[in-house]
Each structure stands twice: as structure tokens, then as C-alpha cells.
Scaffold this motif. Sequence first.
Motif, PDB file in Angstrom:
ATOM      1  N   GLY A 246      -0.981   0.708   0.286  1.00 51.30           N
ATOM      2  CA  GLY A 246      -0.187   1.512   1.207  1.00 51.30           C
ATOM      3  C   GLY A 246      -0.192   2.997   0.926  1.00 51.30           C
ATOM      4  O   GLY A 246       0.280   3.791   1.744  1.00 51.30           O
ATOM      5  N   GLU A 247      -0.761   3.405  -0.204  1.00 51.97           N
ATOM      6  CA  GLU A 247      -0.828   4.833  -0.529  1.00 51.97           C
ATOM      7  C   GLU A 247      -2.083   5.444   0.088  1.00 51.97           C
ATOM      8  O   GLU A 247      -3.085   4.763   0.314  1.00 51.97           O
ATOM      9  N   PRO A 248      -2.062   6.752   0.370  1.00 54.60           N
ATOM     10  CA  PRO A 248      -3.263   7.409   0.908  1.00 54.60           C
ATOM     11  C   PRO A 248      -4.403   7.352  -0.103  1.00 54.60           C
ATOM     12  O   PRO A 248      -4.189   7.490  -1.310  1.00 54.60           O
ATOM     13  N   CYS A 249      -5.605   7.130   0.401  1.00 56.03           N
ATOM     14  CA  CYS A 249      -6.783   7.139  -0.468  1.00 56.03           C
ATOM     15  C   CYS A 249      -6.939   8.516  -1.085  1.00 56.03           C
ATOM     16  O   CYS A 249      -6.909   9.540  -0.386  1.00 56.03           O
ATOM     17  N   GLN A 250      -7.143   8.572  -2.395  1.00 52.05           N
ATOM     18  CA  GLN A 250      -7.289   9.846  -3.090  1.00 52.05           C
ATOM     19  C   GLN A 250      -8.626  10.512  -2.799  1.00 52.05           C
ATOM     20  O   GLN A 250      -8.800  11.695  -3.073  1.00 52.05           O
ATOM     21  N   GLN A 251      -9.564   9.747  -2.235  1.00 48.81           N
ATOM     22  CA  GLN A 251     -10.890  10.311  -1.974  1.00 48.81           C
ATOM     23  C   GLN A 251     -11.011  10.842  -0.550  1.00 48.81           C
ATOM     24  O   GLN A 251     -11.377  12.011  -0.351  1.00 48.81           O
ATOM     25  N   CYS A 252     -10.698  10.016   0.449  1.00 51.86           N
ATOM     26  CA  CYS A 252     -10.858  10.463   1.833  1.00 51.86           C
ATOM     27  C   CYS A 252      -9.576  11.048   2.419  1.00 51.86           C
ATOM     28  O   CYS A 252      -9.621  11.869   3.337  1.00 51.86           O
ATOM     29  N   GLY A 253      -8.444  10.619   1.911  1.00 51.24           N
ATOM     30  CA  GLY A 253      -7.169  11.147   2.366  1.00 51.24           C
ATOM     31  C   GLY A 253      -6.731  10.665   3.733  1.00 51.24           C
ATOM     32  O   GLY A 253      -5.597  10.920   4.152  1.00 51.24           O
ATOM     33  N   SER A 254      -7.591   9.968   4.458  1.00 50.90           N
ATOM     34  CA  SER A 254      -7.279   9.560   5.832  1.00 50.90           C
ATOM     35  C   SER A 254      -6.898   8.094   5.951  1.00 50.90           C
ATOM     36  O   SER A 254      -6.206   7.706   6.896  1.00 50.90           O
ATOM     37  N   ALA A 255      -7.340   7.283   5.031  1.00 45.18           N
ATOM     38  CA  ALA A 255      -7.046   5.842   5.075  1.00 45.18           C
ATOM     39  C   ALA A 255      -6.059   5.482   3.973  1.00 45.18           C
ATOM     40  O   ALA A 255      -5.918   6.197   2.976  1.00 45.18           O
ATOM     41  N   GLN A 256      -5.384   4.358   4.167  1.00 50.95           N
ATOM     42  CA  GLN A 256      -4.485   3.852   3.146  1.00 50.95           C
ATOM     43  C   GLN A 256      -5.179   2.762   2.338  1.00 50.95           C
ATOM     44  O   GLN A 256      -6.042   2.046   2.852  1.00 50.95           O
ATOM     45  N   ILE A 257      -4.789   2.671   1.075  1.00 52.65           N
ATOM     46  CA  ILE A 257      -5.328   1.611   0.225  1.00 52.65           C
ATOM     47  C   ILE A 257      -4.790   0.271   0.721  1.00 52.65           C
ATOM     48  O   ILE A 257      -3.592   0.108   0.944  1.00 52.65           O
ATOM     49  N   GLN A 258      -5.705  -0.668   0.914  1.00 52.99           N
ATOM     50  CA  GLN A 258      -5.333  -1.999   1.391  1.00 52.99           C
ATOM     51  C   GLN A 258      -5.382  -3.013   0.248  1.00 52.99           C
ATOM     52  O   GLN A 258      -6.075  -2.803  -0.755  1.00 52.99           O
ATOM     53  N   ARG A 259      -4.651  -4.087   0.439  1.00 55.17           N
ATOM     54  CA  ARG A 259      -4.649  -5.178  -0.533  1.00 55.17           C
ATOM     55  C   ARG A 259      -4.979  -6.484   0.178  1.00 55.17           C
ATOM     56  O   ARG A 259      -4.409  -6.789   1.225  1.00 55.17           O
ATOM     57  N   ILE A 260      -5.924  -7.225  -0.381  1.00 50.10           N
ATOM     58  CA  ILE A 260      -6.223  -8.574   0.079  1.00 50.10           C
ATOM     59  C   ILE A 260      -6.245  -9.478  -1.148  1.00 50.10           C
ATOM     60  O   ILE A 260      -6.152  -9.005  -2.292  1.00 50.10           O
ATOM     61  N   VAL A 261      -6.347 -10.770  -0.932  1.00 51.83           N
ATOM     62  CA  VAL A 261      -6.424 -11.724  -2.034  1.00 51.83           C
ATOM     63  C   VAL A 261      -7.786 -12.391  -2.009  1.00 51.83           C
ATOM     64  O   VAL A 261      -8.213 -12.926  -0.980  1.00 51.83           O
ATOM     65  N   GLN A 262      -8.484 -12.319  -3.139  1.00 53.09           N
ATOM     66  CA  GLN A 262      -9.776 -12.975  -3.303  1.00 53.09           C
ATOM     67  C   GLN A 262      -9.710 -13.853  -4.546  1.00 53.09           C
ATOM     68  O   GLN A 262      -9.365 -13.380  -5.628  1.00 53.09           O
ATOM     69  N   GLN A 263     -10.026 -15.118  -4.379  1.00 52.42           N
ATOM     70  CA  GLN A 263      -9.999 -16.073  -5.489  1.00 52.42           C
ATOM     71  C   GLN A 263      -8.660 -16.050  -6.224  1.00 52.42           C
ATOM     72  O   GLN A 263      -8.604 -16.150  -7.451  1.00 52.42           O
ATOM     73  N   GLY A 264      -7.594 -15.859  -5.464  1.00 58.20           N
ATOM     74  CA  GLY A 264      -6.263 -15.880  -6.046  1.00 58.20           C
ATOM     75  C   GLY A 264      -5.852 -14.611  -6.752  1.00 58.20           C
ATOM     76  O   GLY A 264      -4.765 -14.553  -7.348  1.00 58.20           O
ATOM     77  N   ARG A 265      -6.689 -13.566  -6.693  1.00 54.65           N
ATOM     78  CA  ARG A 265      -6.383 -12.304  -7.365  1.00 54.65           C
ATOM     79  C   ARG A 265      -6.287 -11.181  -6.343  1.00 54.65           C
ATOM     80  O   ARG A 265      -7.011 -11.159  -5.340  1.00 54.65           O
ATOM     81  N   SER A 266      -5.411 -10.224  -6.598  1.00 53.82           N
ATOM     82  CA  SER A 266      -5.254  -9.085  -5.697  1.00 53.82           C
ATOM     83  C   SER A 266      -6.461  -8.161  -5.776  1.00 53.82           C
ATOM     84  O   SER A 266      -6.948  -7.843  -6.868  1.00 53.82           O
ATOM     85  N   THR A 267      -6.932  -7.755  -4.609  1.00 48.24           N
ATOM     86  CA  THR A 267      -8.016  -6.780  -4.506  1.00 48.24           C
ATOM     87  C   THR A 267      -7.487  -5.568  -3.760  1.00 48.24           C
ATOM     88  O   THR A 267      -6.883  -5.693  -2.697  1.00 48.24           O
ATOM     89  N   PHE A 268      -7.730  -4.383  -4.309  1.00 45.82           N
ATOM     90  CA  PHE A 268      -7.292  -3.141  -3.692  1.00 45.82           C
ATOM     91  C   PHE A 268      -8.527  -2.310  -3.349  1.00 45.82           C
ATOM     92  O   PHE A 268      -9.427  -2.162  -4.188  1.00 45.82           O
ATOM     93  N   TYR A 269      -8.553  -1.748  -2.137  1.00 42.61           N
ATOM     94  CA  TYR A 269      -9.742  -1.010  -1.729  1.00 42.61           C
ATOM     95  C   TYR A 269      -9.421  -0.091  -0.558  1.00 42.61           C
ATOM     96  O   TYR A 269      -8.374  -0.218   0.097  1.00 42.61           O
ATOM     97  N   CYS A 270     -10.346   0.841  -0.286  1.00 42.82           N
ATOM     98  CA  CYS A 270     -10.261   1.727   0.873  1.00 42.82           C
ATOM     99  C   CYS A 270     -11.335   1.293   1.868  1.00 42.82           C
ATOM    100  O   CYS A 270     -12.533   1.352   1.549  1.00 42.82           O
ATOM    101  N   SER A 271     -10.917   0.891   3.043  1.00 39.24           N
ATOM    102  CA  SER A 271     -11.877   0.395   4.036  1.00 39.24           C
ATOM    103  C   SER A 271     -12.740   1.518   4.596  1.00 39.24           C
ATOM    104  O   SER A 271     -13.809   1.257   5.157  1.00 39.24           O
ATOM    105  N   SER A 272     -12.316   2.753   4.415  1.00 40.64           N
ATOM    106  CA  SER A 272     -13.109   3.889   4.897  1.00 40.64           C
ATOM    107  C   SER A 272     -14.187   4.287   3.885  1.00 40.64           C
ATOM    108  O   SER A 272     -15.325   4.556   4.258  1.00 40.64           O
ATOM    109  N   CYS A 273     -13.829   4.312   2.616  1.00 44.57           N
ATOM    110  CA  CYS A 273     -14.756   4.773   1.578  1.00 44.57           C
ATOM    111  C   CYS A 273     -15.691   3.683   1.062  1.00 44.57           C
ATOM    112  O   CYS A 273     -16.753   3.981   0.511  1.00 44.57           O
ATOM    113  N   GLN A 274     -15.288   2.428   1.211  1.00 42.12           N
ATOM    114  CA  GLN A 274     -16.067   1.323   0.645  1.00 42.12           C
ATOM    115  C   GLN A 274     -16.702   0.492   1.753  1.00 42.12           C
ATOM    116  O   GLN A 274     -16.014  -0.066   2.597  1.00 42.12           O
ATOM    117  N   GLN A 275     -18.020   0.451   1.741  1.00 40.90           N
ATOM    118  CA  GLN A 275     -18.766  -0.248   2.793  1.00 40.90           C
ATOM    119  C   GLN A 275     -19.602  -1.375   2.189  1.00 40.90           C
ATOM    120  O   GLN A 275     -19.910  -1.381   1.028  1.00 40.90           O
TER     121      GLN A 275
END
Length: 275
Positions: A246-275
Motif C-alpha cells: 500500500g505504500e508508494p513505490c520508491q522507484q517509480c513513485g506512481s504505483a503502490q506496492i502490492q501484496r499477493i500470496v505465493q506458496q503460502g508466503r507473502s510476496t510484495f512487488y510493484c506491478s509497474s516496475c516489475q515485468q
Amino acid sequence: MPELPEVETVRLGLVPALEGQVIKEVTVRRRDLRLPVPLDFEDRVRGFTVLSLRRRSKYVLVELETKETIIIHLGMSGRIRIEQGNPGEPDKHDHIELITESRQCIRFGDPRRFGFVDIIPAGAVETYPSLAKLGPEPLGDDFTAQFLCDRLRNKTTSMKAALMDQRLVAGLGNIYVNEALFRAGISPQKQAGKLTKAKAGLLVDVIKKVLLEAIESGGSSLKDHRRTDGELGYFQHSFQVYGREGEPCQQCGSAQIQRIVQQGRSTFYCSSCQQ
């Protein structure tokens, strides 16, 4: 669970206290850890000199002059602390205590008892069940872009899941995989087999850089991790995505950091910066 940087920080703290020292006293207060402490542990350790300490993945390996090796795994909540001179009373969860000839007291404590301390015969390290199937060390020369490409070829699993597989590369855990994928601009959901050679090279370099920075910072102290002197690590202050939903991405500043669950573990990422 402590990851590679936290375990390496513990190893580095133990080196001046144990390496070259004779272990004069051994006390086991509780044997029923994740793996039971061997009944003859005290006899196999007491009176012998520690030759070296090294790390394999998330395990500390203490080699004795007998060529036997003490294997330490911190589990979820394990800690090792060093006390000088005349140590005070042990804590409730201090299960194992070593005292050297120079009166260094090394205490292994683990409230949840998911860690363990074992000792194995000479020549048995590579075949020890917890170590036998581990991949290369991420900070070693064998972990290269070509190696990563070869191992990921045709894999349909996600990049996050692939890097968490200890058979691929040893010692990486949730925190540092999240941070490395962000810095490399790679989506944690990307199909691993589609990683290009160029991106693999970037990712390998980033993984090494993140791990070295974390070791330099004494690891990440989120809950249980402490250095052997009791001080906190501080790499958690350098997190760019982990725990920042939910915090602003420190790199692009335009997207918020999202959280999903993969294999039972939290994953945090920026959908704008990470392709």
C-alpha cells in the motif's frame, strides 16, 4: 526464519569467540529440539579445539579437531549469544551452552524449538540429509547467469517459487527474494523458463549485491533475529518492497506496492516496475 544474511552474521560473530579455542565445558539443558541432541554430544565436543566455522545455506558448520562437525540450524526463533567472563543465569529457553578456555560462553536458545544442534562424523557433511540436495551458494562463483538459465529452462513455475527452491540456489528466503526481484525489475509471477540470459545476469548480480548489503547491515531484525552480541540487524530499514503493501513505490513513485500470496508466503512487488 533467519535467511542467509542472518546466519552469516551469526557465523561472523562466532568466529572470534570459537575459532582456535578449546571447548572446556558443554551443557545440554534440553535435548528435544527439532532433531534430538545426540546423547553423546557432550563427550564428542568437550576438550576439543574448534578449527573453523563456515556456513552452508542457512546452517552454521563448526569443524572440530576430531574432524567431526557441529551443525547448527536456528529454525524459526533460534538465537546464539556470546557472554564474556562469568555468565549470568541462563534464560528459560537456553538449551545448549559451550564455554571455551578463554571463558567465552556461547548459548543457543530457541523458544519454539524448531532449530537444532547436531554433530556428525568426519566426511559426512556432504551427505547429511539437510545439506545433500542443496544448490550452489548464491555468493559463490558457481552461481552464474548461465547456471541460472540452464536450471530454469522449460520451468513453468513462477520466478518467486523458483528462487525459493533450495535445490536451485541455497540460502535464499522470502525477504531477499522479494527485494532482489524488485531491484532486477522482474515480476515474481513471471514464468521462470521465460527469463532471458540478460535478465538472468542482472538478477544474479542483484542477488549477490542484496545479500552482501544485508550481511554488512547485520541482517534483518523483524522479530527474533539478533546478532551474537545481542544487537539488532538493521537491513529492514533498507527494504524497498518487503512489508510495504500500500505504500508508494520508491522507484517509480506512481504505483503502490502490492501484496499477493505465493506458496503460502507473502510476496510484495510493484506491478509497474516489475515485468
